[in-house]
Structure formats: C-alpha cells, structure tokens
Enzyme design. Structure first.
Site, PDB file in Angstrom:
ATOM      1  N   THR A  55     -11.755 -34.875  -2.537  1.00  0.00           N
ATOM      2  CA  THR A  55     -12.853 -33.921  -2.746  1.00  0.00           C
ATOM      3  C   THR A  55     -13.600 -34.170  -4.047  1.00  0.00           C
ATOM      4  O   THR A  55     -14.456 -33.367  -4.433  1.00  0.00           O
ATOM      5  CB  THR A  55     -12.312 -32.481  -2.756  1.00  0.00           C
ATOM      6  OG1 THR A  55     -11.397 -32.341  -3.851  1.00  0.00           O
ATOM      7  CG2 THR A  55     -11.603 -32.141  -1.451  1.00  0.00           C
ATOM      8  N   THR A  83      -8.026 -29.033  -7.291  1.00  0.00           N
ATOM      9  CA  THR A  83      -8.208 -29.376  -5.881  1.00  0.00           C
ATOM     10  C   THR A  83      -6.857 -29.350  -5.190  1.00  0.00           C
ATOM     11  O   THR A  83      -5.817 -29.588  -5.829  1.00  0.00           O
ATOM     12  CB  THR A  83      -8.857 -30.752  -5.705  1.00  0.00           C
ATOM     13  OG1 THR A  83      -9.052 -31.004  -4.301  1.00  0.00           O
ATOM     14  CG2 THR A  83      -7.983 -31.862  -6.279  1.00  0.00           C
ATOM     15  N   TYR A  84      -6.877 -29.038  -3.910  1.00  0.00           N
ATOM     16  CA  TYR A  84      -5.682 -29.115  -3.073  1.00  0.00           C
ATOM     17  C   TYR A  84      -5.858 -30.209  -2.025  1.00  0.00           C
ATOM     18  O   TYR A  84      -5.081 -30.286  -1.076  1.00  0.00           O
ATOM     19  CB  TYR A  84      -5.412 -27.761  -2.427  1.00  0.00           C
ATOM     20  CG  TYR A  84      -5.273 -26.661  -3.464  1.00  0.00           C
ATOM     21  CD1 TYR A  84      -4.100 -26.533  -4.207  1.00  0.00           C
ATOM     22  CD2 TYR A  84      -6.321 -25.783  -3.730  1.00  0.00           C
ATOM     23  CE1 TYR A  84      -3.973 -25.544  -5.172  1.00  0.00           C
ATOM     24  CE2 TYR A  84      -6.208 -24.795  -4.702  1.00  0.00           C
ATOM     25  CZ  TYR A  84      -5.036 -24.679  -5.419  1.00  0.00           C
ATOM     26  OH  TYR A  84      -4.915 -23.712  -6.384  1.00  0.00           O
ATOM     27  N   ASN A  85      -6.934 -31.013  -2.194  1.00  0.00           N
ATOM     28  CA  ASN A  85      -7.229 -32.129  -1.293  1.00  0.00           C
ATOM     29  C   ASN A  85      -7.318 -31.679   0.162  1.00  0.00           C
ATOM     30  O   ASN A  85      -6.828 -32.350   1.072  1.00  0.00           O
ATOM     31  CB  ASN A  85      -6.178 -33.237  -1.447  1.00  0.00           C
ATOM     32  CG  ASN A  85      -6.178 -33.824  -2.846  1.00  0.00           C
ATOM     33  OD1 ASN A  85      -5.226 -33.652  -3.596  1.00  0.00           O
ATOM     34  ND2 ASN A  85      -7.260 -34.480  -3.219  1.00  0.00           N
ATOM     35  N   THR A  86      -7.958 -30.531   0.352  1.00  0.00           N
ATOM     36  CA  THR A  86      -8.171 -30.024   1.706  1.00  0.00           C
ATOM     37  C   THR A  86      -9.623 -29.596   1.870  1.00  0.00           C
ATOM     38  O   THR A  86     -10.289 -29.217   0.901  1.00  0.00           O
ATOM     39  CB  THR A  86      -7.267 -28.805   2.000  1.00  0.00           C
ATOM     40  OG1 THR A  86      -7.578 -27.759   1.058  1.00  0.00           O
ATOM     41  CG2 THR A  86      -5.798 -29.170   1.883  1.00  0.00           C
ATOM     42  N   CYS A 134     -23.488  -6.112 -12.817  1.00  0.00           N
ATOM     43  CA  CYS A 134     -22.134  -6.116 -12.269  1.00  0.00           C
ATOM     44  C   CYS A 134     -21.428  -4.820 -12.661  1.00  0.00           C
ATOM     45  O   CYS A 134     -20.764  -4.736 -13.700  1.00  0.00           O
ATOM     46  CB  CYS A 134     -21.354  -7.331 -12.785  1.00  0.00           C
ATOM     47  SG  CYS A 134     -19.709  -7.501 -12.057  1.00  0.00           S
TER      48      CYS A 134
END
Length: 484
Positions: free
Chosen positions: A459, A447-450, A191
């Site tokens: 999710t 999570t954004y539940n999308t 890297c």
C-alpha cells in the site's frame, strides 16, 4: 441549603487505588441521595415550612441530571470494573425511587462503525486495559476518540502520550490557556464535540466561565491569537513572518516565543483532531449534550440492566441505508484502484518521469479533483455555541490555486519538519518535538498490507499519494510527486 457542585468530587475515581475509588463512590452515592431526596414526591398536604428546602429548583434538577449522566458514562466507559458496577447500582437505586434516569443515544462511539465491531470496555486484554486505564486516569474519561482510535493501538499510544504532554505536563502555558486554545481551534472547524469536551476541562482546571461567553471576553492575549488560528485552520499557505512578529511584539499582551510554539502546536493538534472527529463520525460523549436522553424509550420494559447489555432502545440517530454503496460496487472500486497502482508502479520502474511531465500530471490531477472542494454556497453557518469562540465566521477553506491565481506556497525542499521544525520545537518546548516526530513516523508507516478483502498488498504508493495530496491541499508542495 443546596449542596454546592464543588462538594461532589469525581477526581477520586481516577485513582489506581481501589480504596480511594471506593471512598469517592460512597461520596458520590451520598450526594446523589441528598439530591434525590429533594425530588421525592410528598403524599399529603404538608405545611409550607415542611416544603421549604424540599421543592427542587431548576438548578438542583439540572445538577442531579448532570450527575446521573456522568454515572451513566462511568457505567459504560470506565476501565475499572468496581466503578462500572457501582455506577450501575447507584442508577438502579435512583430509578427505584421513581426518578427517571438517562439512557444513551445512538449505537456506540462512531456513527460509521457498528458498535459490535468496536472493542467493548471490560473485554480488553491486559495490554489494552493498561492503555485504557492510563487514558482514564489522565483525562477522567475514556472518550469516543480513544475507543475508535484503538483500531490502531500503536498510534493511539503515541497520540495519548503527546496529548497528555501538551495539556497537562510542564510547559510555557498555564493549564486553562491550553484548554481554551483547544476550544478556539476546534470551534474554528465547527467541531462541537471537541468544543464541549474542552469547555468541561477548561472549567475543571479553574478557567473563568466568563471567557466561554465569547472570545471577546477572553484576555487580549488570546484574542490576538485568533487571526493565526483562522489562517492555520483554513489557508495556512497565507501565513507570513509578519503574523508571527505581530504576536511577539514587546507589548503588554505579547507572546514569548516558547509560549507561541506551545500555542501553535495546540492549534494544529486540534485542527487535525477535528478532521479525525468528522472523518470517523465520532458520536457525542454519553455524558455530554446529544449523548443521552431522559425521555422514555419507545420500547417497553427498559431498565438500567439494558445499558450494560448494549440494548439502548430505538436509535434516535438512525441513518437510512438508502445512500449506502453496495458491497459489489465497493469491491469493484478496490479492484480498479489496485490495478491502477500496479500499472503506475510498472511505469515507475521502467522510467522516471521528468520534472516537466510531473508538473503536467500535477495540473491534470488538480483540475480533475476540483470537485472535492466545497463551494461557498455549500457552507453552513456555525451554531452560536461554537461560533462565539472565534471571529470572522465567513472565513473558510478556498483552493489556493484556482483560476490560475498565483499564491505563494511552501516547498518541502525549502523548509521541512525533519530539517527545521523538529529542532525548533524541541529547543523551545523540550521533548514535544520528539513526541510529534514519533507520531508522524507511526502515521507515515502505518499499514496492515490489506485493501478490503485483499491481503499482502503493498500500500506504500497509495499511502504516499494520500499523504502528499493532503499536504498539497494545504499549500505544501512536493516537487517529486506521483499521483494515482
């Protein structure tokens, strides 16, 4: 007499005090003007004694270019408005003297995310400005990793706090050792982005430039860490207590247990960060190699004003969209995945699978996912600039359970972070265990539940499957595990 690099002080720009920053900017302006005076063209044929000290050496030109590149970075990435505006002004003055100034390459911090979707410095709200300012004051820069990670501000705050503690707060290891270990870890994954950043930081804190010529030029104590770095990076399931004991032996170049804990946390931090860097397509920093160019743009009427407007000219790193996936195809894949998650949840609710059935599922998924592992033929040799910082360049990741081979792996039921690692780290390196634990929990629950265009999606199963699968790839097994 040529001005020494040490006389140009950039540290003042990291102050929260405006007057301190103003004094530092004035010092930088004068230093730039002195260097540009050496580059100014001479219209007539002067005597030799007049030219003495005016003709620029390659070193003087390189140093001027480094200063201009740093000013370009500050004009775009500094959270303090006065520094951004003054940097633009200095670059404009230099351009008016007929000296070529740099311009940024690419289009933003990530090769994968359109620049217009990334929060622009100077447009952030008060809370995000505080986070940006804290990062800049601490590191002397607002790097591309921060600008990409800002999509997840809660995790970013925890990440920056942890990294600051590891690199700059009180700890068993001296500062230059910490940055050199970061170089070793990032180099192991080839890297170059992280290697370049920490080479600069290593020198800034007083590290010996000779160490950067190769690992063999570093102290034996750091050289001895190379084997552990290699295995941790690529095949951590092969680590045994003998590796640790070898480093802790009471010899001249041995490590104390506290020092080794600090070193291991740094190694794993930068092994993980290298994956984030590659996975998010992090672009080179503006002031580093590959982040700017002094070549004239292929479009006309380019000036310093274009920098602040985001007009960088032609994108030298443009990627052809030929291999991109269509929106329709991506949408169908998401729909199929959601349907699979739903069915799996229904089956799970009806009846818990037996240990034998889970073992069977594990073997099936393992065989079907073999294609994700890189073959040895696909491995590319690292560049010299990176490979000089580690040994055994041919050593890399190999599937620990291919072809029916039995290799000892770790079971989370036998040794886990919660029950064993947390207390050990906190005992030998106070507060770091708490910081890492906080970061783990944020990542685990994030999570954004999308999913794509869908909202209010549970999710949890997908996130657990990804979490467990990544652990599995590196030899950490969960006995109760469901795979999608």
């Amino acid at each position: 007499m040529e001005e020494r690099e040490g006389e140009v002080r950039w540290d003042g720009l990291c102050s929260r005090d405006a007057s301190t920053r103003d004094a530092a900017l004035e010092n930088i302006l004068q230093a730039v003007l002195r260097r540009t005076a050496q580059m100014s063209p001479v219209k007539e044929d002067p005597p030799p004694e007049f030219l003495e000290g005016r003709l620029p050496s390659a070193t003087a030109l390189d140093r001027l270019n480094e200063m201009l590149a740093r000013l370009l970075m500050l004009s775009m990435r500094c959270p303090f408005r006065d520094v951004r505006e003054k940097s633009v002004s200095i670059l404009s003055n230099v351009q008016e003297l007929g000296i070529r100034i740099p311009r940024p390459l690419g289009h933003g911090p990530s090769r994968f995310i359109p620049e217009k979707e990334i929060l622009q410095v100077g447009t952030e709200d008060a809370q995000m400005h505080t986070l940006f300012a804290d990062s800049f004051v601490t590191l002397g820069r607002l790097d591309n990793i921060t600008l990409v990670m800002v999509f997840h501000p809660q995790y970013l705050g925890s990440f920056l706090k942890t990294q600051h503690y590891l690199l700059q707060m009180d700890g068993p290891l001296p500062l230059h050792y910490r940055h050199y270990i970061g170089i070793m870890a990032a180099a192991r994954h080839q890297c170059s982005y992280l290697v370049n950043l920490h080479v600069n930081d290593f020198l800034h804190v007083g590290g010996d430039p000779k160490w950067l010529n190769g690992l063999e030029n570093a102290p034996h104590k750091l050289q001895n860490l190379g084997e552990l770095n290699k295995i941790l990076a690529h095949r951590p399931w092969l680590i045994t207590k003998e590796h640790i004991e070898q480093l802790l032996k009471t010899e001249e170049h041995s490590w104390s247990l506290a020092e080794l804990i600090h070193a291991v946390v740094l190694l794993t931090h930068y092994h993980s960060l290298a994956s984030f860097t590659f996975g998010c397509g992090i672009s080179p920093e503006i002031h580093c190699e590959g982040g700017h160019t002094f070549k004239l743009p292929s479009v006309s009427n380019y000036c310093i004003c274009d920098i602040t407007n985001g007009n960088h000219g032609v994108d030298e790193t443009h990627v052809s969209p030929a291999g991109s996936i269509s929106t329709t195809e991506s949408f169908c894949e998401v729909e199929a995945l959601m349907e699979k998650m739903k069915k799996l949840q229904e089956c799970r609710d009806e009846e818990e699978a037996s240990q034998e059935e889970m073992a069977t599922r594990f073997e099936i998924e393992k065989r079907e996912s073999m294609f994700v592992c890189c073959s040895e033929d696909e491995e590319s040799a690292p560049t010299r600039d990176v490979s000089r910082h580690f040994e055994d360049t041919s050593y890399g990741y190999k599937d620990f359970s291919r072809h029916g081979m039995h290799v000892p792996t770790f079971r989370v039921q036998d040794y886990s972070w919660e029950d064993h690692g947390y207390s050990l780290v906190n005992r030998l390196y106070p507060d770091v265990g708490q910081l890492i634990d906080e970061k783990f929990h944020i990542a685990y629950d994030l999570t954004y539940n999308t999913m794509a265009m869908h909202k209010d999606v549970d999710t949890s199963m997908l996130r657990r499957a990804i979490w467990n699968y990544i652990h599995c790839m590196f030899g950490i097994r969960f006995m109760l595990i469901c795979f999608l």
